[in-house]
Design an enzyme around this catalytic site. Structure first.
Site, PDB file in Angstrom:
ATOM      1  N   GLU A 236      39.309  -3.045 -59.620  1.00 37.50           N
ATOM      2  CA  GLU A 236      37.582  -3.236 -60.500  1.00 37.50           C
ATOM      3  C   GLU A 236      37.216  -1.704 -60.200  1.00 37.50           C
ATOM      4  O   GLU A 236      35.821  -1.473 -61.016  1.00 37.50           O
ATOM      5  CB  GLU A 236      36.603  -3.837 -59.887  1.00 37.50           C
ATOM      6  CG  GLU A 236      36.266  -4.328 -58.765  1.00 37.50           C
ATOM      7  CD  GLU A 236      37.487  -4.422 -57.747  1.00 37.50           C
ATOM      8  OE1 GLU A 236      38.832  -4.780 -57.516  1.00 37.50           O
ATOM      9  OE2 GLU A 236      36.629  -5.083 -56.460  1.00 37.50           O
TER      10      GLU A 236
ATOM     11  N   SER B  92       5.987  -8.401 -70.217  1.00 44.38           N
ATOM     12  CA  SER B  92       6.114  -6.858 -68.969  1.00 44.38           C
ATOM     13  C   SER B  92       5.973  -5.685 -70.195  1.00 44.38           C
ATOM     14  O   SER B  92       5.351  -5.024 -69.232  1.00 44.38           O
ATOM     15  CB  SER B  92       6.879  -7.014 -67.948  1.00 44.38           C
ATOM     16  OG  SER B  92       7.770  -6.808 -68.537  1.00 44.38           O
ATOM     17  N   GLY B  93       6.693  -5.383 -70.787  1.00 42.04           N
ATOM     18  CA  GLY B  93       6.766  -4.478 -71.303  1.00 42.04           C
ATOM     19  C   GLY B  93       8.394  -3.775 -71.544  1.00 42.04           C
ATOM     20  O   GLY B  93       8.445  -3.326 -71.666  1.00 42.04           O
ATOM     21  N   GLY B  94       8.862  -4.437 -70.480  1.00 43.41           N
ATOM     22  CA  GLY B  94      10.041  -4.113 -69.820  1.00 43.41           C
ATOM     23  C   GLY B  94      11.507  -4.770 -71.072  1.00 43.41           C
ATOM     24  O   GLY B  94      11.052  -5.456 -72.037  1.00 43.41           O
ATOM     25  N   VAL B  95      12.851  -4.269 -70.933  1.00 43.37           N
ATOM     26  CA  VAL B  95      13.938  -4.329 -71.307  1.00 43.37           C
ATOM     27  C   VAL B  95      14.072  -6.385 -71.438  1.00 43.37           C
ATOM     28  O   VAL B  95      14.069  -6.454 -72.933  1.00 43.37           O
ATOM     29  CB  VAL B  95      14.759  -4.530 -71.241  1.00 43.37           C
ATOM     30  CG1 VAL B  95      16.532  -4.491 -71.817  1.00 43.37           C
ATOM     31  CG2 VAL B  95      14.748  -2.718 -71.663  1.00 43.37           C
ATOM     32  N   ASP B  96      13.950  -6.823 -70.503  1.00 45.54           N
ATOM     33  CA  ASP B  96      14.825  -8.445 -70.740  1.00 45.54           C
ATOM     34  C   ASP B  96      13.641  -9.122 -70.954  1.00 45.54           C
ATOM     35  O   ASP B  96      13.556  -9.925 -71.949  1.00 45.54           O
ATOM     36  CB  ASP B  96      14.410  -8.387 -68.187  1.00 45.54           C
ATOM     37  CG  ASP B  96      15.440  -7.056 -68.264  1.00 45.54           C
ATOM     38  OD1 ASP B  96      16.280  -6.805 -69.114  1.00 45.54           O
ATOM     39  OD2 ASP B  96      15.029  -6.652 -66.609  1.00 45.54           O
ATOM     40  N   SER B  97      11.971  -9.064 -70.248  1.00 43.92           N
ATOM     41  CA  SER B  97      11.201 -10.178 -71.302  1.00 43.92           C
ATOM     42  C   SER B  97      11.387  -9.804 -72.402  1.00 43.92           C
ATOM     43  O   SER B  97      10.881 -10.481 -73.264  1.00 43.92           O
ATOM     44  CB  SER B  97       9.871  -9.349 -70.540  1.00 43.92           C
ATOM     45  OG  SER B  97       9.359  -8.631 -70.539  1.00 43.92           O
TER      46      SER B  97
ATOM     47  N   HIS C  56      41.638  -1.849 -54.617  1.00 44.66           N
ATOM     48  CA  HIS C  56      39.918  -3.302 -55.395  1.00 44.66           C
ATOM     49  C   HIS C  56      40.727  -1.822 -56.926  1.00 44.66           C
ATOM     50  O   HIS C  56      40.344  -1.309 -57.594  1.00 44.66           O
ATOM     51  CB  HIS C  56      38.833  -2.280 -55.041  1.00 44.66           C
ATOM     52  CG  HIS C  56      38.406  -2.871 -54.059  1.00 44.66           C
ATOM     53  ND1 HIS C  56      38.169  -4.458 -53.606  1.00 44.66           N
ATOM     54  CD2 HIS C  56      38.769  -2.495 -52.742  1.00 44.66           C
ATOM     55  CE1 HIS C  56      37.772  -4.434 -52.254  1.00 44.66           C
ATOM     56  NE2 HIS C  56      37.690  -3.739 -51.289  1.00 44.66           N
TER      57      HIS C  56
ATOM     58  N   CYS D 138      41.717  -7.615 -52.002  1.00 45.41           N
ATOM     59  CA  CYS D 138      41.385  -7.362 -50.773  1.00 45.41           C
ATOM     60  C   CYS D 138      41.201  -8.753 -49.846  1.00 45.41           C
ATOM     61  O   CYS D 138      42.770  -9.033 -49.328  1.00 45.41           O
ATOM     62  CB  CYS D 138      40.806  -5.771 -50.364  1.00 45.41           C
ATOM     63  SG  CYS D 138      40.663  -5.317 -49.162  1.00 45.41           S
TER      64      CYS D 138
END
Ligand code: XMP
Length: 563
Positions: free
Chosen positions: A208, A260-265, A206, A83
């Protein structure tokens, strides 16, 4: 990181779908990197790069739109303009871009002429032929990209037609020299162009976007037929490189991670524990008392299973509830929590007595670094602190060059895949997002221990049932179907009956939304039978709740959380 790996470089000119281009190509098994559209293309940036994609943009190539470093046209690499990317190439190389009389938007039929092009171009055009399956294009990647490129024989029924997905208000009114138009939109404008001598192609739509026909095939044809990439981007390889890099970076110094208890950390925690001597890894988790039911035990168990020894769990419930006492205003509640979190964090980190040289690890994801419209290069490092407040501790460590962010090249689902590979409990890996201020923003009005306990119970019933119940299409659980689900305790009492007497119970709202990133969200079309049964279970088990409602607001105009 990942300098040894072959990659496709994506220049971000600000389109909302730039991150998606990267995501799609990674799904093919090829590493991608997104940088600001005008970032200098130094030797270091181009190391390992096999091809460059120029993204779309909300701007015009003749107006405010930014231009890439001119070296892009001299580096000899295959280029793919999407584009605005194609319009940019056209403008930079002496062609002309002008406004369309009427925007081309949505599904637009495109016709492709094939034949007469160079071998790699004809291979690219093969992507438009519905007789060529995606797997065939991907397999050319498995072959290691070493094979001589064979010319694609266009089918007898050429020209090829397909429905592209477009969103643009400008068009090419004069192609740059050396380019030919091989695709035309139903309204008669250029849709695909390629350079007759150089490995440069461009499309005006596009590929994608998932509802662009042949979109994956088109991206794959660029990556494998033109750039000759190998399919070698795997999570196993990422782990290997990330571990080596982590130990080299940390040396003998301690590494502290605030969980933090989240996925990432938690995934970062797992990576640290699998990469460094266990004693070197210090984990700290602050239980604010505003967590979900059993959350602290669950996180603790998951980390201990991964071998954590230096794990400090701080129970700060009393402090947080005392600070929140009497406060009803949402922003004031958030500020109290953020400030107290920092105070406790600093106090506890100081009490660990770590040497000055310690590193601080964070669960920053790739998407945290990409700010649409600016590109990674300009955004530098967005600080991801636990409660979305500036943390002096993180600022100081960043200034000292002592921050480690081992997920900063991963998308959320890749971080989940990494967690699974490292053996993080599925309960943690598949967990829905949870806001930093926790239940405090899901208890409207004043937060008390009693209300936290009521909400925790009701929320746990809701979530457990979502995990237990199958989705209508039978493919997974209701929990996996939704992006985020939770209960909210409203400061509203209503009348009900209990036996022979009247009673006043609290009102609970259930929320379940579908989303891809939390920026926008749609209401989950909850199967009515399940919704009614779950509401019944909540009012039966949590006696303080008298009424249950379902939140049917999308974002926008509502937000996902209630405060
Ligand atoms: P909203 O409510 O803004 O939420 O539509 C979008 C997403 O962000 C989460 N959220 C937060 N996450 N700290 C966080 O780490 C916060 O203060 C916070 N507030 C909202 C929310 O749960 C949703 O996933």
């Amino acid at each position: 990181m990942m300098n040894k790996t072959e990659k496709i470089l994506i220049l971000d000119f600000g389109s909302q779908t730039t991150a998606l281009i990267g995501r799609r190509i990674r799904e093919f098994g090829v590493y991608t990197e997104i940088i600001a559209g005008d970032a200098p293309l130094t030797e270091a940036v181009l190391t390992g790069v096999k091809g460059v994609i120029l993204s779309g943009s909300p701007e015009s190539a003749y107006g405010e739109g930014i231009a890439p470093d001119k070296r892009i046209y001299e580096c000899g690499l295959p280029l793919f303009g999407i584009c605005y990317g194609l319009q940019r190439m056209t403008t930079d190389l002496g062609g002309l871009v002008e406004p369309l009389p009427k925007m081309e938007y949505g599904g637009v039929e495109v016709e492709i002429k094939t034949g007469g092009q160079k071998a790699e171009h004809s291979q690219f055009l093969a992507a438009f032929d519905e007789a060529i399956p995606l797997n065939q294009i991907l397999e050319s990647g498995d072959a290691g990209g070493a094979e001589e490129t064979r010319a694609y024989e266009p089918p007898l029924h050429a020209p090829l037609r397909f429905t592209a997905w477009m969103s643009h208000g400008d068009t090419l009114t004069r192609l740059a020299s050396g380019f030919v138009q091989v695709g035309t939109s139903a309204s008669g404008f250029p849709a695909v162009a390629l350079h007759q001598e150089k490995p440069w192609v461009g499309v005006q739509f596009h590929p994608e976007v998932s509802h662009c026909e042949r979109g994956s095939e088109i991206l794959a044809a660029f990556v494998f037929s033109m750039c000759r990439c190998k399919r070698e981007w795997t999570m196993e390889q990422y782990v290997e490189e990330a571990r080596a890099e982590l130990s080299a970076r940390a040396g003998d110094n301690p590494v502290l991670l605030l969980i933090s208890g989240g996925v990432d950390s938690t995934v970062v925690g797992a990576l640290l524990l699998k990469s460094l001597p266990i004693e070197q890894v210090h984990l700290m988790y602050i239980d604010t008392g505003l967590m979900r039911k059993n959350e602290t035990q669950c996180v603790k168990k998951a980390l201990e299973k991964l071998g954590a020894k230096n794990l400090r769990v701080i129970n700060a419930e009393t402090e947080f509830l005392a600070a929140l006492k009497g406060e009803e205003e949402p922003e004031a509640k958030r500020k109290i929590i953020g400030d107290l979190f920092i105070t406790i964090q600093e106090r506890e980190v100081a009490s660990l007595g770590l040497p000055e040289s310690y590193f601080l690890a964070q669960g920053t994801l790739y998407t945290d670094l990409i700010e649409s419209g600016k590109g990674v290069g300009k955004k530098a490092h967005l600080i991801k602190s636990h409660h979305n407040v500036g943390s002096p501790l993180v600022d100081a460590k960043r200034k000292a060059g002592k921050i480690i962010e081992p997920l900063d090249r991963l998308y959320k689902d890749e971080a989940r895949a990494l967690g699974r590979l490292l053996g993080v409990d599925e309960d943690v890996v598949a967990r829905h997002p949870f806001p930093g201020p926790g239940l405090a923003v899901r208890i409207l009005g004043e937060v008390t221990k009693e209300k936290c306990d009521i909400l925790r119970e009701a929320d746990a019933i809701f979530i457990d049932e979502l995990k237990r119940r199958r989705a209508p299409d039978g493919t997974g659980s209701l929990y996996d179907e939704v992006w985020q689900a939770f209960a909210v305790l409203l400061p509203v009492r209503s009348v009900g009956v209990a036996g022979d007497s009247r009673k006043y119970g609290w009102t609970l709202a259930l929320r379940a939304i579908v989303s891809s990133d939390g920026m926008t969200a749609d209401v989950y079309r909850f199967p009515m039978k399940d919704l009614l049964e779950i509401a019944g279970m909540i009012t039966n088990s949590v006696k303080e709740i008298g009424r249950v409602t379902y939140d049917i607001s999308s974002k926008p105009p509502a937000t996902i959380e209630w405060e």
